[in-house]
Design a protein around this motif. Structure first.
Motif, short mmCIF file in Angstrom:
data_model
loop_
_atom_site.label_atom_id
_atom_site.label_comp_id
_atom_site.label_asym_id
_atom_site.label_seq_id
_atom_site.Cartn_x
_atom_site.Cartn_y
_atom_site.Cartn_z
N THR A 77 8.27 12.84 -91.65
CA THR A 77 7.15 12.66 -90.72
C THR A 77 6.08 13.74 -90.86
N TYR A 78 6.32 14.69 -91.78
CA TYR A 78 5.45 15.85 -91.92
C TYR A 78 4.01 15.49 -92.33
N GLU A 79 3.06 16.14 -91.69
CA GLU A 79 1.65 16.08 -92.08
C GLU A 79 1.17 17.53 -92.16
N PRO A 80 0.52 17.94 -93.25
CA PRO A 80 0.09 19.33 -93.35
C PRO A 80 -0.87 19.74 -92.23
N ALA A 81 -0.60 20.87 -91.61
CA ALA A 81 -1.47 21.44 -90.59
C ALA A 81 -2.52 22.31 -91.30
N PRO A 82 -3.64 22.63 -90.61
CA PRO A 82 -4.66 23.47 -91.25
C PRO A 82 -4.09 24.77 -91.82
N ARG A 83 -3.13 25.39 -91.12
CA ARG A 83 -2.58 26.64 -91.65
C ARG A 83 -1.75 26.41 -92.90
N ASP A 84 -1.20 25.19 -93.06
CA ASP A 84 -0.48 24.86 -94.29
C ASP A 84 -1.48 24.67 -95.44
N MET A 85 -2.63 24.10 -95.11
CA MET A 85 -3.66 23.86 -96.13
C MET A 85 -4.18 25.18 -96.70
N GLU A 86 -4.10 26.25 -95.90
CA GLU A 86 -4.54 27.56 -96.39
C GLU A 86 -3.71 28.01 -97.59
N LYS A 87 -2.44 27.58 -97.62
CA LYS A 87 -1.57 27.95 -98.74
C LYS A 87 -2.12 27.39 -100.05
N ILE A 88 -2.73 26.22 -99.95
CA ILE A 88 -3.29 25.56 -101.14
C ILE A 88 -4.45 26.37 -101.72
N SER A 89 -5.25 26.98 -100.83
CA SER A 89 -6.49 27.62 -101.27
C SER A 89 -6.24 28.79 -102.23
N THR A 90 -5.06 29.43 -102.16
CA THR A 90 -4.79 30.59 -103.02
C THR A 90 -3.81 30.26 -104.15
N SER A 91 -3.42 28.99 -104.25
CA SER A 91 -2.37 28.65 -105.22
C SER A 91 -2.93 28.31 -106.59
N LYS A 92 -2.22 28.79 -107.61
CA LYS A 92 -2.60 28.47 -108.98
C LYS A 92 -1.95 27.15 -109.40
N MET A 93 -0.77 26.87 -108.81
CA MET A 93 -0.05 25.66 -109.20
C MET A 93 0.71 25.10 -108.00
N TYR A 94 0.72 23.78 -107.90
CA TYR A 94 1.52 23.12 -106.87
C TYR A 94 2.65 22.38 -107.57
N LEU A 95 3.88 22.79 -107.26
CA LEU A 95 5.04 22.17 -107.89
C LEU A 95 5.59 21.13 -106.92
N ALA A 96 5.17 19.88 -107.14
CA ALA A 96 5.57 18.81 -106.21
C ALA A 96 6.99 18.36 -106.53
N LEU A 97 7.70 17.93 -105.50
CA LEU A 97 9.02 17.35 -105.72
C LEU A 97 8.85 16.05 -106.50
N GLY A 98 7.81 15.33 -106.14
CA GLY A 98 7.48 14.14 -106.92
C GLY A 98 7.75 12.82 -106.24
N ALA A 99 8.36 12.82 -105.08
CA ALA A 99 8.66 11.53 -104.44
C ALA A 99 8.61 11.58 -102.92
N LEU A 100 8.15 12.68 -102.37
CA LEU A 100 8.10 12.76 -100.90
C LEU A 100 6.88 11.98 -100.40
N ASP A 101 7.06 11.32 -99.27
CA ASP A 101 5.97 10.49 -98.75
C ASP A 101 4.68 11.29 -98.54
N PHE A 102 4.81 12.49 -98.01
CA PHE A 102 3.57 13.24 -97.71
C PHE A 102 2.86 13.66 -99.00
N GLU A 103 3.63 13.85 -100.07
CA GLU A 103 3.00 14.19 -101.35
C GLU A 103 2.13 13.04 -101.83
N ILE A 104 2.66 11.83 -101.69
CA ILE A 104 1.92 10.67 -102.17
C ILE A 104 0.60 10.53 -101.41
#
Ligand SMILES: [Zn+2]
Length: 304
Positions: A77-104
């Motif tokens: 049921t997870y939806e990224p919160a604004p503070r979670d989105m901040e993690k994206i701003s400094t990341s060089k790479m996102y290693l996705a699990l590949g099949a989680l609903d929120f990733e899609i």
């Protein structure tokens, strides 16, 4: 030491409140020493805590690894919160699990909020099982993608992910490539020993039926020859008719326990447990100490 503790420590040492400027110097020093967010290191983001363990193992302190999902949140049921989105701003790479609903739903948005960030699918090469995880429809009304995402609860799948992670890291950080390859070998040895420990504990339980609220153990059951029976239907609460069927099946198979993931509501599980005179066994699929947690899972299955 926590900054506020440090402040109290200095106050008690000097017997008075520190001047603001001195306090600032101390706090700055403390935060430099204690920060897990070393800006010189490569920042990596993963989706869930067990992946953080795996990427942390391979990088062995050479990178900062953070998980999108905060501790205790439900991956269905997870939806990224604004503070979670901040993690994206400094990341060089996102290693996705590949099949989680929120990733899609969210990976494209992560990419547009940080276009330089590489996105890697760590499940590449894994023989994925079909399954309805959340059963949620996305904003276009599409149903869930129908792939079971719970690959982290399987040592054999984790080894494939480890190889994918190592390859991606070597691609962006050649300086440390030898370290990553060495750590990959070490992880493979660890995963093999976890696999042996699980098999030891499950000897004699081949074919055992496991009644589980949310079907998180499909890969585990495939690897260790167990039978998963899900209470949830396509990510939804079971219908009264299905519940009656389950009670019959559980009685026939002599099931004595119902497994439930820590972050799920236990009410339904408890109601069925009462019907079939079974107990509810709680486990945590998101625990950070992956090797220990996998062996604990085998122990829980053997004991219940
Ligand atoms: Zn799930």
């Amino acid at each position: 030491m926590d900054s506020s503790l440090l402040y109290l420590y200095f106050c008690s040492m000097f017997g008075y409140r520190l001047t603001t400027s001195l306090l600032l110097v101390i706090l700055t020093m403390a935060s430099c020493q204690n920060s897990s967010h070393d800006s010189k290191k490569i920042q990596l983001t993963v989706s869930i805590i067990p992946q953080k363990y795996l990427v942390g193992f391979i990088t062995d302190g050479k990178c900062d690894v953070q998980a999108m999902l905060p501790v205790g949140s439900n991956h269905e049921t997870y939806e990224p919160a604004p503070r979670d989105m901040e993690k994206i701003s400094t990341s060089k790479m996102y290693l996705a699990l590949g099949a989680l609903d929120f990733e899609i739903t969210w990976l494209d948005r992560f990419k547009s909020s940080n276009p330089d960030m590489l996105i890697v699918n760590t499940s590449k090469g894994i023989e994925m099982l079909s399954g309805q995880c959340s059963g949620h429809a996305d904003e276009n009304g599409h149903k869930s993608h129908g792939i079971d995402p719970h690959i982290w609860l399987s040592p054999s799948c984790m080894k494939i992910q480890a190889t994918n992670i190592c390859n991606s890291l070597c691609g962006i950080d050649t300086t440390n490539a030898l370290i990553y390859k060495d750590r990959l070998n070490k992880f493979n040895l660890l995963a093999d020993s976890v696999d042996r420990e699980i098999r030891k504990r499950l000897t004699g339980f081949e074919g055992k039926p496991i009644l589980i609220f949310h079907p998180a153990l499909a890969y585990f059951c495939r690897d260790y020859n167990l039978e998963q029976i899900s209470i949830e239907q396509e990510g939804k609460e079971p219908s009264p008719l299905y519940l009656t069927e389950l009670v019959t099946v559980a009685k026939q198979k002599g099931i004595k326990s119902i497994f439930i993931s820590k972050e799920f509501d236990t009410r339904n599980a408890e109601a069925i447990a009462k019907e079939i005179n079974a107990k509810v066994v709680v486990f945590d699929p998101m625990a950070e100490n992956w090797p220990e947690n996998m062996i604990l899972l085998a122990e829980l299955i053997a004991a219940n």
